[in-house]
Design a protein around this motif. Structure first.
Motif, PDB file in Angstrom:
ATOM      1  N   THR A  42      33.699   1.494  10.728  1.00  0.00           N
ATOM      2  CA  THR A  42      33.059   0.652  11.752  1.00  0.00           C
ATOM      3  C   THR A  42      32.480  -0.604  11.108  1.00  0.00           C
ATOM      4  OG1 THR A  42      30.979   1.857  11.516  1.00  0.00           O
ATOM      5  CG2 THR A  42      32.496   2.662  13.207  1.00  0.00           C
ATOM      6  N   GLY A  43      33.169  -1.122  10.084  1.00  0.00           N
ATOM      7  CA  GLY A  43      32.705  -2.331   9.407  1.00  0.00           C
ATOM      8  C   GLY A  43      32.936  -3.574  10.250  1.00  0.00           C
ATOM      9  N   LYS A  44      32.351  -4.665   9.765  1.00  0.00           N
ATOM     10  CA  LYS A  44      32.449  -5.968  10.445  1.00  0.00           C
ATOM     11  C   LYS A  44      33.915  -6.335  10.711  1.00  0.00           C
ATOM     12  CE  LYS A  44      31.059 -10.681   9.609  1.00  0.00           C
ATOM     13  NZ  LYS A  44      30.545 -11.617   8.629  1.00  0.00           N
ATOM     14  N   ALA A  45      34.138  -7.044  11.798  1.00  0.00           N
ATOM     15  CA  ALA A  45      35.496  -7.473  12.159  1.00  0.00           C
ATOM     16  C   ALA A  45      36.141  -8.246  11.013  1.00  0.00           C
ATOM     17  CB  ALA A  45      35.434  -8.342  13.410  1.00  0.00           C
ATOM     18  N   THR A  50      26.348   0.853   9.431  1.00  0.00           N
ATOM     19  CA  THR A  50      24.975   0.408   9.705  1.00  0.00           C
ATOM     20  C   THR A  50      24.869  -0.550  10.895  1.00  0.00           C
ATOM     21  OG1 THR A  50      25.285  -1.290   8.029  1.00  0.00           O
ATOM     22  CG2 THR A  50      24.137   0.715   7.343  1.00  0.00           C
ATOM     23  N   GLY A  51      26.007  -0.974  11.467  1.00  0.00           N
ATOM     24  CA  GLY A  51      25.976  -1.845  12.651  1.00  0.00           C
ATOM     25  C   GLY A  51      25.831  -1.014  13.923  1.00  0.00           C
ATOM     26  N   PRO A  52      25.827  -1.681  15.072  1.00  0.00           N
ATOM     27  CA  PRO A  52      25.647  -0.969  16.332  1.00  0.00           C
ATOM     28  C   PRO A  52      26.710   0.114  16.590  1.00  0.00           C
ATOM     29  CG  PRO A  52      25.483  -3.343  16.672  1.00  0.00           C
ATOM     30  CD  PRO A  52      25.872  -3.151  15.246  1.00  0.00           C
ATOM     31  N   VAL A  53      27.984  -0.186  16.337  1.00  0.00           N
ATOM     32  CA  VAL A  53      29.034   0.808  16.634  1.00  0.00           C
ATOM     33  C   VAL A  53      28.872   2.031  15.734  1.00  0.00           C
ATOM     34  CG1 VAL A  53      31.515   1.248  16.687  1.00  0.00           C
ATOM     35  CG2 VAL A  53      30.648  -0.953  17.462  1.00  0.00           C
ATOM     36  N   LYS A  90      26.800  -5.254  23.194  1.00  0.00           N
ATOM     37  CA  LYS A  90      27.916  -5.767  22.394  1.00  0.00           C
ATOM     38  C   LYS A  90      29.120  -4.824  22.455  1.00  0.00           C
ATOM     39  CE  LYS A  90      28.624  -7.535  17.668  1.00  0.00           C
ATOM     40  NZ  LYS A  90      28.194  -7.369  16.284  1.00  0.00           N
ATOM     41  N   VAL A 122      37.933   0.769  14.197  1.00  0.00           N
ATOM     42  CA  VAL A 122      37.691  -0.014  15.414  1.00  0.00           C
ATOM     43  C   VAL A 122      37.868  -1.520  15.192  1.00  0.00           C
ATOM     44  CG1 VAL A 122      36.200   1.558  16.703  1.00  0.00           C
ATOM     45  CG2 VAL A 122      35.199   0.112  14.937  1.00  0.00           C
ATOM     46  N   ASN A 123      38.266  -1.905  13.989  1.00  0.00           N
ATOM     47  CA  ASN A 123      38.411  -3.335  13.688  1.00  0.00           C
ATOM     48  C   ASN A 123      39.843  -3.803  13.945  1.00  0.00           C
ATOM     49  OD1 ASN A 123      38.621  -5.872  12.511  1.00  0.00           O
ATOM     50  ND2 ASN A 123      38.657  -5.045  10.428  1.00  0.00           N
ATOM     51  N   THR A 136      32.583   1.480  22.671  1.00  0.00           N
ATOM     52  CA  THR A 136      33.484   1.504  21.509  1.00  0.00           C
ATOM     53  C   THR A 136      33.231   2.751  20.666  1.00  0.00           C
ATOM     54  OG1 THR A 136      33.495  -0.908  21.472  1.00  0.00           O
ATOM     55  CG2 THR A 136      34.257   0.200  19.484  1.00  0.00           C
ATOM     56  N   SER A 152      27.194   2.161   3.276  1.00  0.00           N
ATOM     57  CA  SER A 152      26.752   0.768   3.335  1.00  0.00           C
ATOM     58  C   SER A 152      26.850   0.164   1.950  1.00  0.00           C
ATOM     59  CB  SER A 152      25.290   0.742   3.816  1.00  0.00           C
ATOM     60  OG  SER A 152      24.703  -0.508   3.556  1.00  0.00           O
ATOM     61  N   ARG A 153      26.802  -1.170   1.888  1.00  0.00           N
ATOM     62  CA  ARG A 153      26.731  -1.813   0.580  1.00  0.00           C
ATOM     63  C   ARG A 153      25.326  -1.723  -0.007  1.00  0.00           C
ATOM     64  NH1 ARG A 153      28.689  -7.413   2.703  1.00  0.00           N
ATOM     65  NH2 ARG A 153      27.285  -6.633   4.310  1.00  0.00           N
ATOM     66  N   ILE A 180      37.126  -7.100   8.100  1.00  0.00           N
ATOM     67  CA  ILE A 180      36.818  -6.597   6.750  1.00  0.00           C
ATOM     68  C   ILE A 180      37.536  -5.259   6.548  1.00  0.00           C
ATOM     69  CG2 ILE A 180      35.001  -5.761   5.202  1.00  0.00           C
ATOM     70  CD1 ILE A 180      34.713  -8.714   5.680  1.00  0.00           C
ATOM     71  N   LYS A 219      38.321   2.725  25.270  1.00  0.00           N
ATOM     72  CA  LYS A 219      37.053   1.982  25.482  1.00  0.00           C
ATOM     73  C   LYS A 219      37.128   1.169  26.787  1.00  0.00           C
ATOM     74  CE  LYS A 219      34.956  -2.268  24.916  1.00  0.00           C
ATOM     75  NZ  LYS A 219      33.589  -2.126  25.008  1.00  0.00           N
TER      76      LYS A 219
HETATM   77  N1  LIG Z   1      37.257  -2.871  20.642  1.00  0.00           N
HETATM   78  C1  LIG Z   1      36.093  -3.340  21.066  1.00  0.00           C
HETATM   79  O1  LIG Z   1      35.908  -3.582  22.237  1.00  0.00           O
HETATM   80  C2  LIG Z   1      34.982  -3.533  20.099  1.00  0.00           C
HETATM   81  C3  LIG Z   1      33.698  -3.739  20.599  1.00  0.00           C
HETATM   82  C4  LIG Z   1      32.674  -3.881  19.706  1.00  0.00           C
HETATM   83  C5  LIG Z   1      32.938  -3.842  18.341  1.00  0.00           C
HETATM   84  N2  LIG Z   1      34.214  -3.667  17.890  1.00  0.00           N
HETATM   85  C6  LIG Z   1      34.491  -3.616  16.443  1.00  0.00           C
HETATM   86  O2  LIG Z   1      33.699  -2.585  15.879  1.00  0.00           O
HETATM   87  C7  LIG Z   1      33.373  -2.933  14.543  1.00  0.00           C
HETATM   88  C8  LIG Z   1      31.906  -2.706  14.330  1.00  0.00           C
HETATM   89  O3  LIG Z   1      31.159  -3.558  15.178  1.00  0.00           O
HETATM   90  P1  LIG Z   1      29.611  -3.799  14.854  1.00  0.00           P
HETATM   91  O4  LIG Z   1      29.124  -4.815  15.801  1.00  0.00           O
HETATM   92  O5  LIG Z   1      28.902  -2.494  14.755  1.00  0.00           O
HETATM   93  O6  LIG Z   1      29.773  -4.417  13.365  1.00  0.00           O
HETATM   94  P2  LIG Z   1      28.839  -5.358  12.508  1.00  0.00           P
HETATM   95  O7  LIG Z   1      27.424  -5.089  12.863  1.00  0.00           O
HETATM   96  O8  LIG Z   1      29.352  -6.748  12.585  1.00  0.00           O
HETATM   97  O9  LIG Z   1      29.168  -4.836  11.024  1.00  0.00           O
HETATM   98  C9  LIG Z   1      29.036  -3.461  10.695  1.00  0.00           C
HETATM   99  C10 LIG Z   1      28.699  -3.334   9.215  1.00  0.00           C
HETATM  100  O10 LIG Z   1      29.743  -3.892   8.411  1.00  0.00           O
HETATM  101  C11 LIG Z   1      29.190  -4.110   7.118  1.00  0.00           C
HETATM  102  N3  LIG Z   1      29.705  -5.343   6.543  1.00  0.00           N
HETATM  103  C12 LIG Z   1      29.452  -6.620   6.952  1.00  0.00           C
HETATM  104  N4  LIG Z   1      30.092  -7.512   6.162  1.00  0.00           N
HETATM  105  C13 LIG Z   1      30.745  -6.776   5.226  1.00  0.00           C
HETATM  106  C14 LIG Z   1      31.552  -7.114   4.110  1.00  0.00           C
HETATM  107  N5  LIG Z   1      31.841  -8.400   3.799  1.00  0.00           N
HETATM  108  N6  LIG Z   1      32.051  -6.105   3.352  1.00  0.00           N
HETATM  109  C15 LIG Z   1      31.790  -4.818   3.653  1.00  0.00           C
HETATM  110  N7  LIG Z   1      31.014  -4.435   4.696  1.00  0.00           N
HETATM  111  C16 LIG Z   1      30.503  -5.401   5.472  1.00  0.00           C
HETATM  112  C17 LIG Z   1      27.670  -4.192   7.277  1.00  0.00           C
HETATM  113  O11 LIG Z   1      27.117  -3.052   6.653  1.00  0.00           O
HETATM  114  P3  LIG Z   1      26.221  -3.143   5.315  1.00  0.00           P
HETATM  115  O12 LIG Z   1      25.588  -4.506   5.266  1.00  0.00           O
HETATM  116  O13 LIG Z   1      25.231  -2.055   5.536  1.00  0.00           O
HETATM  117  O14 LIG Z   1      27.146  -2.881   4.177  1.00  0.00           O
HETATM  118  C18 LIG Z   1      27.480  -4.104   8.780  1.00  0.00           C
HETATM  119  O15 LIG Z   1      26.296  -3.426   9.166  1.00  0.00           O
HETATM  120  C19 LIG Z   1      33.827  -4.380  14.333  1.00  0.00           C
HETATM  121  O16 LIG Z   1      35.003  -4.389  13.560  1.00  0.00           O
HETATM  122  C20 LIG Z   1      34.071  -4.879  15.735  1.00  0.00           C
HETATM  123  O17 LIG Z   1      35.090  -5.863  15.784  1.00  0.00           O
HETATM  124  C21 LIG Z   1      35.223  -3.475  18.731  1.00  0.00           C
END
Ligand SMILES: NC(=O)c1ccc[n+]([C@@H]2O[C@H](COP(=O)([O-])OP(=O)(O)OC[C@H]3O[C@@H](n4cnc5c(N)ncnc54)[C@H](OP(=O)(O)O)[C@@H]3O)[C@@H](O)[C@H]2O)c1
Length: 294
Positions: free
Chosen positions: A198-201, A131-134, A100, A223-224, A105, A153-154, A203, A259
């Motif tokens: 590194t939260g969800k896109a 807590t996500g992959p990034v 992913k 990174v969002n 990233t 994390s939440r 957010i 990246k």
């Molecule tokens: N530039 C690029 O090429 C690229 C590539 C990959 C990723 N990214 C960006 O990197 C970021 C992280 O990617 P990811 O895949 O690791 O993320 P993810 O798994 O989608 O989310 C990361 C964490 O965000 C938290 N989260 C989810 N919904 C939330 C909410 N409503 N409020 C607060 N926290 C919330 C969760 O943690 P908890 O449940 O533990 O709270 C989750 O584990 C994203 O923004 C993505 O767009 C960019």
């Protein structure tokens, strides 16, 4: 008449629908064809790799390469290990893994922070939404570079479990913390030297209130790139811009440019390398550090 060998990339992904992102990148890195396989498991990887390595013979191996990706980082790692174990000299092809886009990233994010601070040794890095992959890979890389890490994390129980696993795996100090409310964020982020969101896109992880309550002298990076971005008033193109007095920020697209360069160089390397190479986040970090040093 001899036919010119084509450079083929086999894209093995854990997802049902292979991501166009990585396919586009692979064509831009010069592959003649990218052949995607979805829902790949370690068992399927063994079968696919056997057909890939034997069909073109030892001389053809260097014209084939593997890209292992997908949303599930753990399965992707198992696929990587199954693929490596299925090969033996001279039937070996180069490969890279970037589930992913999280490895490249995280590497770009951490390398930008390392460069801005002149190193992460002895620094405290906080990773809200880690807590996500990034975030998980960024935490591992920060420990490798000598930092202590706190992942936010939440959900406290889940992040404490993750932190224990990462501490055990890396031999470093990774702690978990509840960062559901602004008050919790301020209390845990106050002492950090670096904050990597590194939260969800889409957010926002750091609100105006949190940012303005933090003492100066910190670096923040995100990174969002999807609005609203991860940090209040930090624009994706900002690169070491002072966003509040004494706090500089690096935005998602400033990270994203690095990246992109790192992923392209990894793809070009597995396409052109004469010897078989296996590239992951560790080689990606070396590439990022070299690119930032010139
Ligand atoms: N530039 C690029 O090429 C690229 C590539 C990959 C990723 N990214 C960006 O990197 C970021 C992280 O990617 P990811 O895949 O690791 O993320 P993810 O798994 O989608 O989310 C990361 C964490 O965000 C938290 N989260 C989810 N919904 C939330 C909410 N409503 N409020 C607060 N926290 C919330 C969760 O943690 P908890 O449940 O533990 O709270 C989750 O584990 C994203 O923004 C993505 O767009 C960019």
């Amino acid at each position: 008449m001899a036919t010119e060998r084509k450079h083929l990339l086999y894209f093995l992904t854990t997802d049902s629908h292979p991501s166009p992102f990585d396919i586009n990148m692979a064509y831009d890195a010069g592959f003649h064809a990218v052949i995607p396989y979805g829902d790949v498991t370690e068992e399927l990887a063994v079968l696919l790799v056997q057909d890939i390595i034997f069909s073109r013979g030892p001389k053809g191996a260097k014209f084939s390469a593997l890209f292992i990706g997908g949303n599930d980082m753990e399965i992707a790692e198992r696929v990587r290990h199954a693929a490596v174990k299925s090969m033996f000299p001279p039937f070996q092809v180069s490969m890279m893994i970037d589930p992913k886009g999280s490895y490249t990233t995280a590497v770009a994010l951490v390398a930008k922070a390392e460069k801005a601070l002149g190193g992460l040794q002895g620094k405290l890095v906080a990773i809200p939404g880690g807590t996500g992959p990034v975030g998980t890979v960024a935490a591992t890389l920060c420990v490798k570079l000598g930092a202590e890490v706190i992942i936010g994390s939440r959900q406290l129980s889940g992040v404490e479990r993750l932190a224990q696993q990462l501490s055990a795996r890396t031999g470093g100090s990774v702690k978990g913390a509840a960062m559901a409310t602004d008050e919790e964020k301020i209390s845990h982020l106050r002492g950090a030297d670096v904050i990597l969101t590194t939260g969800k896109a889409g957010i926002q992880m750091i609100s105006e209130a949190v940012l303005k309550a933090l003492p100066p002298g910190k670096l923040v990076a995100d990174v969002n790139a999807v609005p609203p971005t991860g940090i209040y008033d930090l624009s994706p193109h900002d690169d070491l811009k002072e966003i509040v007095p004494g706090i500089k920020g690096i935005g998602a697209l400033a990270v994203g440019v690095l990246k992109y360069d790192v992923e392209i160089e990894m793809l070009e390397t597995i396409r052109t390398s004469d010897k078989c190479v296996v590239l992951d986040e560790n080689q990606a970090l070396e590439i990022a550090q070299r690119r930032l040093s010139v």
